[in-house]
Each structure stands twice: as structure tokens, then as C-alpha cells.
Scaffold this active site. Sequence first.
Site, mmCIF file in Angstrom:
data_model
loop_
_atom_site.group_PDB
_atom_site.id
_atom_site.type_symbol
_atom_site.label_atom_id
_atom_site.label_comp_id
_atom_site.label_asym_id
_atom_site.label_seq_id
_atom_site.Cartn_x
_atom_site.Cartn_y
_atom_site.Cartn_z
ATOM 1 N N ASP A 31 1.082 -1.142 0.128
ATOM 2 C CA ASP A 31 -0.253 -0.160 -0.054
ATOM 3 C C ASP A 31 1.205 1.350 -0.038
ATOM 4 O O ASP A 31 2.507 1.835 0.651
ATOM 5 C CB ASP A 31 -0.950 0.276 1.308
ATOM 6 C CG ASP A 31 -2.183 0.848 1.518
ATOM 7 O OD1 ASP A 31 -2.834 0.511 1.345
ATOM 8 O OD2 ASP A 31 -2.140 2.173 1.170
ATOM 9 N N ASN A 86 -13.274 -3.441 2.994
ATOM 10 C CA ASN A 86 -13.797 -2.340 2.656
ATOM 11 C C ASN A 86 -14.823 -2.696 1.313
ATOM 12 O O ASN A 86 -14.345 -3.214 0.304
ATOM 13 C CB ASN A 86 -13.114 -1.435 2.882
ATOM 14 C CG ASN A 86 -12.677 -0.746 3.501
ATOM 15 O OD1 ASN A 86 -12.964 -1.700 4.877
ATOM 16 N ND2 ASN A 86 -11.304 -0.210 3.708
ATOM 17 N N GLN A 93 -14.597 2.373 1.379
ATOM 18 C CA GLN A 93 -13.556 1.797 -0.197
ATOM 19 C C GLN A 93 -12.862 3.115 -1.013
ATOM 20 O O GLN A 93 -14.027 4.014 -1.229
ATOM 21 C CB GLN A 93 -14.473 0.959 -0.916
ATOM 22 C CG GLN A 93 -13.851 0.482 -2.429
ATOM 23 C CD GLN A 93 -15.013 -0.669 -3.241
ATOM 24 O OE1 GLN A 93 -15.566 -0.626 -2.159
ATOM 25 N NE2 GLN A 93 -14.000 -1.320 -3.812
ATOM 26 N N VAL A 95 -11.202 3.098 -3.962
ATOM 27 C CA VAL A 95 -10.241 2.172 -4.913
ATOM 28 C C VAL A 95 -11.553 1.313 -5.212
ATOM 29 O O VAL A 95 -11.724 0.488 -4.815
ATOM 30 C CB VAL A 95 -8.832 2.379 -5.208
ATOM 31 C CG1 VAL A 95 -9.073 1.358 -6.449
ATOM 32 C CG2 VAL A 95 -8.355 2.817 -4.937
ATOM 33 N N HIS A 99 -10.237 -5.370 -3.513
ATOM 34 C CA HIS A 99 -8.682 -5.474 -3.214
ATOM 35 C C HIS A 99 -9.654 -6.395 -1.558
ATOM 36 O O HIS A 99 -9.792 -5.093 -0.345
ATOM 37 C CB HIS A 99 -8.329 -4.571 -3.182
ATOM 38 C CG HIS A 99 -8.643 -3.056 -2.476
ATOM 39 N ND1 HIS A 99 -9.787 -2.400 -3.073
ATOM 40 C CD2 HIS A 99 -8.614 -2.631 -1.047
ATOM 41 C CE1 HIS A 99 -10.092 -1.225 -2.608
ATOM 42 N NE2 HIS A 99 -9.288 -1.366 -1.241
ATOM 43 N N HIS A 101 -6.500 -6.137 2.222
ATOM 44 C CA HIS A 101 -5.962 -5.302 2.913
ATOM 45 C C HIS A 101 -5.078 -6.608 3.843
ATOM 46 O O HIS A 101 -5.783 -7.392 4.024
ATOM 47 C CB HIS A 101 -5.950 -3.821 3.657
ATOM 48 C CG HIS A 101 -6.640 -3.036 2.876
ATOM 49 N ND1 HIS A 101 -6.159 -1.453 3.014
ATOM 50 C CD2 HIS A 101 -7.907 -2.283 2.438
ATOM 51 C CE1 HIS A 101 -7.066 -0.613 2.130
ATOM 52 N NE2 HIS A 101 -8.046 -1.791 2.073
HETATM 53 P P1 AMP Z 1 -9.830 1.393 0.203
HETATM 54 O O1 AMP Z 1 -9.898 2.450 0.772
HETATM 55 O O2 AMP Z 1 -9.785 0.010 0.895
HETATM 56 O O3 AMP Z 1 -10.630 1.615 -1.111
HETATM 57 O O4 AMP Z 1 -7.646 0.898 0.438
HETATM 58 C C1 AMP Z 1 -7.647 1.244 -1.010
HETATM 59 C C2 AMP Z 1 -6.072 1.464 -0.981
HETATM 60 O O5 AMP Z 1 -5.286 2.136 -1.477
HETATM 61 C C3 AMP Z 1 -5.785 2.662 0.586
HETATM 62 O O6 AMP Z 1 -4.974 2.221 1.256
HETATM 63 C C4 AMP Z 1 -4.713 3.348 -0.803
HETATM 64 O O7 AMP Z 1 -3.298 4.200 0.320
HETATM 65 C C5 AMP Z 1 -4.175 2.470 -1.547
HETATM 66 N N1 AMP Z 1 -3.537 2.751 -2.848
HETATM 67 C C6 AMP Z 1 -4.019 3.735 -2.918
HETATM 68 N N2 AMP Z 1 -3.739 4.307 -4.470
HETATM 69 C C7 AMP Z 1 -1.992 3.668 -4.859
HETATM 70 C C8 AMP Z 1 -0.970 3.126 -4.949
HETATM 71 N N3 AMP Z 1 -1.181 3.568 -7.108
HETATM 72 N N4 AMP Z 1 -0.338 1.759 -4.960
HETATM 73 C C9 AMP Z 1 -0.574 1.417 -4.054
HETATM 74 N N5 AMP Z 1 -2.166 1.749 -2.890
HETATM 75 C C10 AMP Z 1 -2.434 2.389 -3.226
#
Ligand code: AMP
Length: 112
Positions: A31, A86, A93, A95, A99, A101
Site C-alpha cells: 500500500d 472494505n 472503500q 478504489v 482488494h 488489505h
Molecule cells: P480502500 O480505502 O479500502 O479502497 O483502500 C484503498 C487503498 O489503496 C488505500 O489504502 C490507499 O492507500 C491504496 N492506494 C491507492 N493508490 C495506490 C497506489 N497507486 N499504490 C498502492 N496503494 C494505493
Amino acid sequence: MTGETVFGKILLGEIPSDEVFSDDKCLAFRDIQPQAPIHILVIPRKPLKSLLEAQQEDKELLGHLLLVAKKVARNEGLTSWRTVINTGESSGQTVFHLHLHVIGGHELGWPP
Ligand code: AMP
């Protein structure tokens, strides 16, 4: 479509990631804003937006993602960690490419 999100772009090789594991079904990378000493994301190559989109046909893939989460945690030397998915904006969430974590490396409070 795979390229719609930042994770899709990572899968397509359009933006870099700190990869720790890859196979034909998924990719795992660190991350970019770690919330613990170890914070890895495991994503399917299939562009599912979230668990909401997952169907019965994804049963094997979802099991595989969990086993890869264990594999990457064990590769980091962890015997205790948290696996989080999430689902939806209210959950945090951000992204919309499914995914997992994998978070660990220090004491984790509960509830989070
Ligand atoms: P969520 O909030 O569950 O959607 O988690 C998205 C996660 O993606 C967050 O912890 C961000 O820090 C991580 N994230 C966003 N962009 C990137 C990236 N380019 N490379 C690695 N992690 C990322």
C-alpha cells in the site's frame, strides 16, 4: 474494465507498484500509504468493483485471494495480522477494484 481504476492501471503496467506476489489470478503489492509496518493489497486480475459484484462463479477466486493473503503475510514473517475488505463508500472503500488489505507488524486495536 480493468483500466478504470488506479489498481486496474497497475494491473496493465501503466503505473508502477511495489509488487510482492503475482500469479495468473491476482497481484499483491505494498500500500502506498501504509497504516502499519506491513500493509499489502491483494487484488484479482478480474475487474470486480467490490464484493457486491462477486457472484457464485467467483467462489474459487475469492478463496484464492484469501490464501494469497496468507501467503504474503507469512512471507513477511507475520503470524498475526488483519485481513480487511472494505465494501462501498460508507465502509471507506476508495478504489473500486476489489482488494484485500493485509495489515500487520504491530499491535492492532479492535475495534479498528
Ligand atoms: P480502500 O480505502 O479500502 O479502497 O483502500 C484503498 C487503498 O489503496 C488505500 O489504502 C490507499 O492507500 C491504496 N492506494 C491507492 N493508490 C495506490 C497506489 N497507486 N499504490 C498502492 N496503494 C494505493
